[in-house]
Write a protein that holds these residues in place. Structure first.
Motif, PDB file in Angstrom:
ATOM      1  N   ILE A 128      10.941  38.500 -22.800  1.00 26.89           N
ATOM      2  CA  ILE A 128      11.737  39.708 -23.039  1.00 26.89           C
ATOM      3  C   ILE A 128      12.091  40.386 -21.729  1.00 26.89           C
ATOM      4  N   HIS A 129      11.138  40.394 -20.772  1.00 21.72           N
ATOM      5  CA  HIS A 129      11.439  41.013 -19.481  1.00 21.72           C
ATOM      6  C   HIS A 129      12.490  40.205 -18.725  1.00 21.72           C
ATOM      7  N   GLN A 130      12.328  38.893 -18.696  1.00 20.46           N
ATOM      8  CA  GLN A 130      13.297  38.049 -18.003  1.00 20.46           C
ATOM      9  C   GLN A 130      14.677  38.175 -18.625  1.00 20.46           C
ATOM     10  N   LEU A 131      14.716  38.269 -19.945  1.00 16.55           N
ATOM     11  CA  LEU A 131      15.987  38.395 -20.649  1.00 16.55           C
ATOM     12  C   LEU A 131      16.706  39.685 -20.250  1.00 16.55           C
ATOM     13  N   VAL A 132      15.967  40.796 -20.205  1.00 19.88           N
ATOM     14  CA  VAL A 132      16.584  42.078 -19.857  1.00 19.88           C
ATOM     15  C   VAL A 132      17.064  42.079 -18.410  1.00 19.88           C
ATOM     16  N   VAL A 133      16.225  41.594 -17.501  1.00 18.81           N
ATOM     17  CA  VAL A 133      16.602  41.574 -16.088  1.00 18.81           C
ATOM     18  C   VAL A 133      17.868  40.743 -15.880  1.00 18.81           C
ATOM     19  N   LYS A 134      17.886  39.543 -16.451  1.00 13.67           N
ATOM     20  CA  LYS A 134      19.052  38.674 -16.250  1.00 13.67           C
ATOM     21  C   LYS A 134      20.293  39.214 -16.928  1.00 13.67           C
ATOM     22  N   SER A 135      20.143  39.805 -18.113  1.00 12.76           N
ATOM     23  CA  SER A 135      21.317  40.321 -18.819  1.00 12.76           C
ATOM     24  C   SER A 135      21.949  41.476 -18.048  1.00 12.76           C
ATOM     25  N   PHE A 136      21.129  42.272 -17.370  1.00  4.34           N
ATOM     26  CA  PHE A 136      21.716  43.389 -16.616  1.00  4.34           C
ATOM     27  C   PHE A 136      22.203  42.966 -15.230  1.00  4.34           C
ATOM     28  N   GLU A 137      21.809  41.801 -14.778  1.00  9.68           N
ATOM     29  CA  GLU A 137      22.515  41.199 -13.642  1.00  9.68           C
ATOM     30  C   GLU A 137      23.908  40.758 -14.099  1.00  9.68           C
ATOM     31  N   GLU A 138      23.965  40.187 -15.298  1.00  5.60           N
ATOM     32  CA  GLU A 138      25.240  39.739 -15.857  1.00  5.60           C
ATOM     33  C   GLU A 138      26.189  40.904 -16.124  1.00  5.60           C
ATOM     34  N   VAL A 139      25.654  42.013 -16.625  1.00  4.39           N
ATOM     35  CA  VAL A 139      26.535  43.116 -17.010  1.00  4.39           C
ATOM     36  C   VAL A 139      27.213  43.735 -15.794  1.00  4.39           C
ATOM     37  N   LYS A 140      26.626  43.567 -14.628  1.00  2.43           N
ATOM     38  CA  LYS A 140      27.262  44.093 -13.420  1.00  2.43           C
ATOM     39  C   LYS A 140      28.527  43.315 -13.077  1.00  2.43           C
ATOM     40  N   GLY A 141      28.688  42.133 -13.692  1.00  2.59           N
ATOM     41  CA  GLY A 141      29.922  41.377 -13.533  1.00  2.59           C
ATOM     42  C   GLY A 141      30.912  41.591 -14.660  1.00  2.59           C
ATOM     43  N   ALA A 142      30.593  42.478 -15.591  1.00  2.00           N
ATOM     44  CA  ALA A 142      31.500  42.735 -16.717  1.00  2.00           C
ATOM     45  C   ALA A 142      32.735  43.487 -16.240  1.00  2.00           C
ATOM     46  N   ASP A 143      33.858  43.184 -16.874  1.00  2.00           N
ATOM     47  CA  ASP A 143      35.090  43.917 -16.564  1.00  2.00           C
ATOM     48  C   ASP A 143      35.151  45.245 -17.300  1.00  2.00           C
TER      49      ASP A 143
END
Length: 484
Positions: free
Chosen positions: A212-227
């Motif tokens: 769950i921690h890895q999922l949250v960390v990686k997803s919010f790395e991804e969201v910084k690339g959202a348009d």
């Protein structure tokens, strides 16, 4: 839209989070976008689809949940992909395998569908919309040259704490925080002072290897690339937080994302059949019933359940309690209510396995809601003007309670996991349902209700924000096409 021909309309691949609290607002957002002229290919996982279709929750065509929407002229297609979770799934005993599958296995199956839609769909997919808590959308969108729209189903307050996780780590507010720590968190942009104890539940654990921690960390790395980011909240209720986020990303508050008419849903997304409680509620005096529900996924401990049950009995207040299968302890489907409970509450209490929560909250007999603080439940309470008693269980729910009780003042704290006591429960119930504190909370809730309902009117903030998002997205797509 100016040009309604199919080849001019944006075609979104919309990948919904496969949990009840994520799926429902995603389905409703898909319908809203389709009503604005979008073509939507809506996708969920085979495991979640199986849970829905095997539940008996509704009798219509379970394979195609958007058939009613299409009958009204909306272009929504429905598909499912594997996420590696066995079908039928067993989520009650352990969610870790589900999180692992979403982190490591789901992307390949979504990508396979995306390639097919890029080659064969009419018109081809032009953008990707996906739940923020997936760990691959920005990477996948960039690979195929598509804009990525991140859809956040929780409040902006929780989003910004995840988004600024590096600040929490740098200031020692991540991990095993001592219970007696008295400082407050005041350094996150757009966030009022909050207590470390109220942070999301997994922030209090040192195990950074947990899925769950890895999922949250990686997803919010991804969201910084959202348009673009769409969030299921109301601008006026989280204005300071949203304004701070808008300095970081194109961020649009478009909630609450309900169907037109609130209870008139085109998509039946329940996991269990609904029990009709209307006749019993009709027999109760106005504002006399406490509605109790702890959500659709996570179980409450046997210890805390026992204290809350006895507190509800001691309060002498009328109640309607949703006790879904597997909602207590280890997930057993045996009746968890103590011996003698039903007899002791006869005439003033009703227990059902599931119900239409919206219809219950709208009923004039309901005067309070004892909740786990899931964000959908909070938004529905705001819409209906029902004040809250808050007992959060996991993840974002403690922070949601802070927003409810501290920032908006529309609810009362019931206690914390492992510490809640029957005497406090009974006193809190009586205070909310009939005391001076309850009157103060009701006044605040009436103001929040007005703001929530106003947001969805044609002159309201969420209505305008959704339209502005579409204008900005179409401009982005046009510029992208012109630059090719």
């Amino acid at each position: 839209m100016a040009d309604s021909s199919a080849d001019a309309r944006p075609h979104a691949l919309f990948v919904a989070g496969p949990f009840q609290g994520h799926f429902v607002p995603a389905a409703n957002l898909a319908i809203k976008l389709a009503a604005k002229g979008f073509i939507i290919t809506f996708v969920t996982t085979e495991a979640f689809h199986h849970m829905r279709s095997d539940s008996g929750a509704s009798s219509h065509d379970q394979r195609d949940i958007f058939s009613a929407a299409r009958s009204k002229g909306l272009d929504i297609r429905y598909d499912v992909v594997s996420d590696g979770v066995p079908v039928p799934p067993d989520w009650r005993s352990n969610l870790e395998p589900v999180f692992y599958a979403h982190a490591h296995l789901l992307q390949a199956h979504v990508e396979e569908l995306l390639r097919k839609l890029l080659l064969a769909a009419e018109p081809p997919v032009t953008l990707l919309i996906a739940d923020t808590l997936f760990v691959w959308p920005s990477t996948l969108a960039k690979k195929y040259g598509l804009p990525y729209v991140s859809f956040w189903t929780q409040p902006a307050l929780v989003f910004t704490l995840y988004y600024h996780m590096h600040l929490l780590i740098a200031n020692g507010h991540f991990g095993a925080i001592p219970e007696n720590r008295k400082d407050t968190i005041t350094y996150v942009p757009g966030v009022q002072a909050i207590a470390p104890a109220d942070l999301m539940s997994h922030f209090h654990k040192m195990n950074t290897s947990a899925v769950i921690h890895q999922l949250v960390v990686k997803s919010f790395e991804e969201v910084k690339g959202a348009d673009f980011v769409l969030v299921n909240t109301v601008q006026e209720l989280e204005d300071e937080t949203i304004l701070a986020l808008q300095r970081e990303k194109p961020f649009y508050a478009v909630g609450p994302i309900f169907p037109d008419g609130f209870t008139m849903e085109m998509v039946k997304a329940n996991l269990w059949p609904e029990h009709d409680c209307s006749q019993w509620l009709d027999s109760m005096p106005p504002s006399s019933v406490l509605y109790v529900s702890f959500g659709s996924i996570y179980p409450i401990s046997e210890r805390d359940f026992s204290e809350i049950v006895r507190g509800v009995l001691d309060s002498k207040v009328n109640f309607l309690w949703v006790l879904r299968p597997g909602s207590v302890g280890t997930g057993s489907e045996d009746d968890p209510l103590p011996e003698g409970f039903r007899e002791a509450s006869r005439g003033r209490g009703m227990v059902v396995p599931w119900c239409s929560q919206k219809e219950v909250l709208l009923h004039p007999a309901v005067g309070g809601f004892l909740t786990h603080c899931g964000w959908n439940s909070i938004l529905e309470s705001m819409w209906c003007g029902v004040p809250l008693l808050c007992f959060p269980l996991i993840v974002d729910q403690p922070m949601n309670r802070t927003l409810v009780c501290q920032n908006l003042r529309i609810g009362l704290k019931l206690g914390d996991i492992g510490k809640v006591r029957r005497d406090h429960v009974s006193n809190a119930i009586r205070g909310l349902m009939g005391g001076e504190v309850g009157e103060s909370v009701r006044r605040e809730m009436e103001e929040v209700k007005k703001a929530t309902r106003s947001a969805l009117t044609p002159s309201g903030s969420s209505f305008k924000n959704l339209d502005q998002f579409i204008v900005d997205l179409l401009k982005h797509l046009a510029e992208k096409k012109g630059g090719q």
